[in-house]
Design an enzyme around this catalytic site. Structure first.
Site: not given
Length: 159
Positions: A51-54
């Protein structure tokens, strides 16, 4: 030969960096229940490694973990939902990252402290009137022999 030395030093540096950067407790199926919701509050990030946001949150969350590392009353933890799907499913995680706060002691006082902090208030827990009468040699007969009331009497030794 120089390449092997540099490679060994690089691997050693990565191992040391990962050991120092591990200020957030890794939570799994095996330790989640033991660590979360016991005697301290817990902030838990549920994430997926892809996950990019993670990935963007990870260094900031590590800073948070480092800041709270010595605080005994708060746990900063994380769960890899790819690896520990059952934990994430149990707690209703549907998107990443999901961050949840878990109360430690589930008492009226600890919940009021949380609400006061979040709400900017200073409310105290009310003391409820008690129907418990402490019996002694002076009031025992008067209280226990009153046939208009039902009662339960506990006899105990204070030790």
């Amino acid at each position: 030969m120089k390449f092997q030395v540099w490679l060994a030093l690089g691997i050693l540096a990565l191992l040391l960096a990962s050991a120092w950067a591990d200020d957030v407790l890794v939570l799994t199926e095996e330790n989640f229940e033991k660590e979360v919701g016991q005697d301290r509050g817990a902030l838990v990030e549920f994430y997926a490694p892809w996950c990019g946001h993670c990935q963007k949150l990870a260094p900031e969350y590590e800073k948070l973990g480092a800041s709270f590392k010595k605080a005994k009353s708060v746990l900063i933890g994380k769960v890899d939902c790819d690896e520990h799907k059952s934990v994430c499913g149990k707690y209703g995680v549907e998107g990443y990252p999901t961050i949840k706060w878990y109360e430690g002691h589930r008492t009226a006082e600890s919940l009021a402290e949380f609400v006061n902090t979040e709400g900017g208030t200073n409310v105290k827990i009310a003391t409820l009137p008690s129907n418990v009468v402490v019996l002694n040699a002076h009031n025992f007969d008067e209280v226990v022999l009153d046939e208009t009331k039902n009662m339960f009497v506990e006899f105990y030794a204070p030790w």
